[in-house]
Write a protein that holds these residues in place. Structure first.
Motif, PDB file in Angstrom:
ATOM      1  N   GLY A 162       8.804  -3.443  15.875  1.00 15.78           N
ATOM      2  CA  GLY A 162       9.007  -2.443  16.917  1.00 15.78           C
ATOM      3  C   GLY A 162       8.776  -1.055  16.365  1.00 15.78           C
ATOM      4  N   PRO A 163       9.099  -0.039  17.166  1.00 15.89           N
ATOM      5  CA  PRO A 163       8.952   1.346  16.684  1.00 15.89           C
ATOM      6  C   PRO A 163       9.745   1.540  15.400  1.00 15.89           C
ATOM      7  CG  PRO A 163       9.446   1.312  19.035  1.00 15.89           C
ATOM      8  CD  PRO A 163       9.608  -0.089  18.537  1.00 15.89           C
ATOM      9  N   ALA A 164       9.114   2.172  14.423  1.00 20.94           N
ATOM     10  CA  ALA A 164       9.731   2.309  13.101  1.00 20.94           C
ATOM     11  C   ALA A 164      11.086   2.994  13.156  1.00 20.94           C
ATOM     12  CB  ALA A 164       8.792   3.063  12.161  1.00 20.94           C
ATOM     13  N   ASP A 165      11.240   3.968  14.039  1.00 19.53           N
ATOM     14  CA  ASP A 165      12.502   4.697  14.136  1.00 19.53           C
ATOM     15  C   ASP A 165      13.360   4.204  15.297  1.00 19.53           C
ATOM     16  OD1 ASP A 165      11.772   6.248  11.970  1.00 19.53           O
ATOM     17  OD2 ASP A 165      10.783   7.755  13.226  1.00 19.53           O
ATOM     18  N   ARG A 188       0.864  -1.188   0.000  1.00 15.51           N
ATOM     19  CA  ARG A 188       0.000   0.000   0.000  1.00 15.51           C
ATOM     20  C   ARG A 188       0.899   1.236   0.000  1.00 15.51           C
ATOM     21  NH1 ARG A 188       0.093  -2.403   4.737  1.00 15.51           N
ATOM     22  NH2 ARG A 188       0.575  -1.197   6.592  1.00 15.51           N
ATOM     23  N   ALA A 189       0.354   2.338  -0.375  1.00 16.67           N
ATOM     24  CA  ALA A 189       1.135   3.557  -0.533  1.00 16.67           C
ATOM     25  C   ALA A 189       1.869   3.921   0.759  1.00 16.67           C
ATOM     26  CB  ALA A 189       0.227   4.702  -0.953  1.00 16.67           C
ATOM     27  N   GLY A 190       3.175   4.105   0.657  1.00 14.42           N
ATOM     28  CA  GLY A 190       3.985   4.551   1.780  1.00 14.42           C
ATOM     29  C   GLY A 190       4.344   3.494   2.811  1.00 14.42           C
ATOM     30  N   ALA A 191       3.915   2.265   2.622  1.00 11.63           N
ATOM     31  CA  ALA A 191       4.156   1.235   3.636  1.00 11.63           C
ATOM     32  C   ALA A 191       5.533   0.591   3.510  1.00 11.63           C
ATOM     33  CB  ALA A 191       3.095   0.157   3.563  1.00 11.63           C
ATOM     34  N   LEU A 192       6.061   0.518   2.312  1.00  9.16           N
ATOM     35  CA  LEU A 192       7.303  -0.206   2.086  1.00  9.16           C
ATOM     36  C   LEU A 192       8.456   0.746   1.794  1.00  9.16           C
ATOM     37  CD1 LEU A 192       5.890  -2.919  -0.330  1.00  9.16           C
ATOM     38  CD2 LEU A 192       6.159  -3.104   2.134  1.00  9.16           C
ATOM     39  N   ASP A 224       3.375  -0.358   9.792  1.00 11.93           N
ATOM     40  CA  ASP A 224       2.122  -0.923  10.285  1.00 11.93           C
ATOM     41  C   ASP A 224       1.091   0.207  10.392  1.00 11.93           C
ATOM     42  OD1 ASP A 224       0.183  -2.530  11.336  1.00 11.93           O
ATOM     43  OD2 ASP A 224       1.135  -2.771  13.294  1.00 11.93           O
ATOM     44  N   GLY A 225       0.587   0.603   9.245  1.00 14.86           N
ATOM     45  CA  GLY A 225      -0.397   1.687   9.211  1.00 14.86           C
ATOM     46  C   GLY A 225       0.185   2.982   9.747  1.00 14.86           C
ATOM     47  N   ASP A 226      -0.602   3.704  10.544  1.00 12.32           N
ATOM     48  CA  ASP A 226      -0.157   4.972  11.128  1.00 12.32           C
ATOM     49  C   ASP A 226       0.241   4.808  12.590  1.00 12.32           C
ATOM     50  OD1 ASP A 226      -0.636   6.350   8.753  1.00 12.32           O
ATOM     51  OD2 ASP A 226      -2.752   6.663   9.254  1.00 12.32           O
ATOM     52  N   SER A 227       0.512   3.599  13.020  1.00  9.63           N
ATOM     53  CA  SER A 227       0.800   3.332  14.429  1.00  9.63           C
ATOM     54  C   SER A 227       2.198   3.768  14.855  1.00  9.63           C
ATOM     55  CB  SER A 227       0.653   1.832  14.725  1.00  9.63           C
ATOM     56  OG  SER A 227       1.670   1.099  14.067  1.00  9.63           O
ATOM     57  N   GLY A 228       3.094   3.995  13.908  1.00  6.68           N
ATOM     58  CA  GLY A 228       4.468   4.329  14.244  1.00  6.68           C
ATOM     59  C   GLY A 228       5.336   3.093  14.423  1.00  6.68           C
ATOM     60  N   TYR A 229       4.727   1.921  14.315  1.00  3.78           N
ATOM     61  CA  TYR A 229       5.467   0.673  14.417  1.00  3.78           C
ATOM     62  C   TYR A 229       5.687   0.094  13.027  1.00  3.78           C
ATOM     63  CZ  TYR A 229       5.150   0.480  19.468  1.00  3.78           C
ATOM     64  OH  TYR A 229       5.305   0.738  20.796  1.00  3.78           O
ATOM     65  N   ALA A 230       6.651  -0.777  12.933  1.00  2.00           N
ATOM     66  CA  ALA A 230       6.973  -1.365  11.630  1.00  2.00           C
ATOM     67  C   ALA A 230       7.603  -2.735  11.809  1.00  2.00           C
ATOM     68  CB  ALA A 230       7.918  -0.459  10.862  1.00  2.00           C
TER      69      ALA A 230
END
Length: 162
Positions: free
Chosen positions: A108-111, A63-67, A87-93
């Motif tokens: 975990g947290p994307a950053d 989906r747009a912006g996910a990868l 993982d959506g807009d949750s800030g996790y990935a």
């Protein structure tokens, strides 16, 4: 007469021993060949499963912006690609990367920092790269490569491209 029957008995035992030795050699060589065949097939299945899992995981989250991905150096503690699936807009990935000969999946947290000691092992590979050729991204491991034809129409871009 006795002498003739004794030599016939020895001859019969010799032939039986020869057949028995041949049988044992046949079983030994057959078992070794079978073991090698099964090990080769198992390794082939493991490497194919790894590339298939990566391809399926990416297509499922298309989906747009996910990868996104970035090429890492040994300075970063990694050698290869760091693939991030938001993982959506949750800030996790979900983050997939190669660490010490194993491909790991870390949530975990994307950053946040990577935690290889807590990550799930996907398989063994000394190579994990994402290459872009002719507008199409490829996931590359020791077991081969899989093209990523994203349904969203987006091209998987490297996060550290300028």
């Amino acid at each position: 007469m006795k002498r003739g029957s004794f030599s016939q008995g020895v001859f019969t035992l010799g032939i039986a021993g020869l057949f028995l030795a041949g049988f044992f050699l046949l079983v030994t060589f057959g078992a070794a060949t079978y073991r090698e065949t099964v090990e080769g097939q198992g390794e082939n299945n493991r490497t194919r499963a790894l590339v298939s899992y990566l391809s399926t995981c990416l297509k499922a989250n298309d989906r747009a912006g996910a990868l996104s991905w970035e090429a890492c150096t040994e300075q970063d503690g990694l050698n290869g690609a760091l693939l991030t699936i938001a993982d959506g807009d949750s800030g996790y990935a979900l983050r997939i990367y190669q660490w010490e000969g194993q491909l790991l999946e870390d949530y975990g947290p994307a950053d946040g920092p990577l935690q290889p000691e807590d990550a799930q092992v996907l398989g063994e590979t000394a190579l994990f790269e994402i290459q872009e050729r002719d507008g199409l991204a490829y996931v590359v491991t020791d077991g081969g490569e899989a093209p990523l034809r994203l349904r969203s129409g987006l091209v998987l871009r490297c996060g550290n491209e300028s």
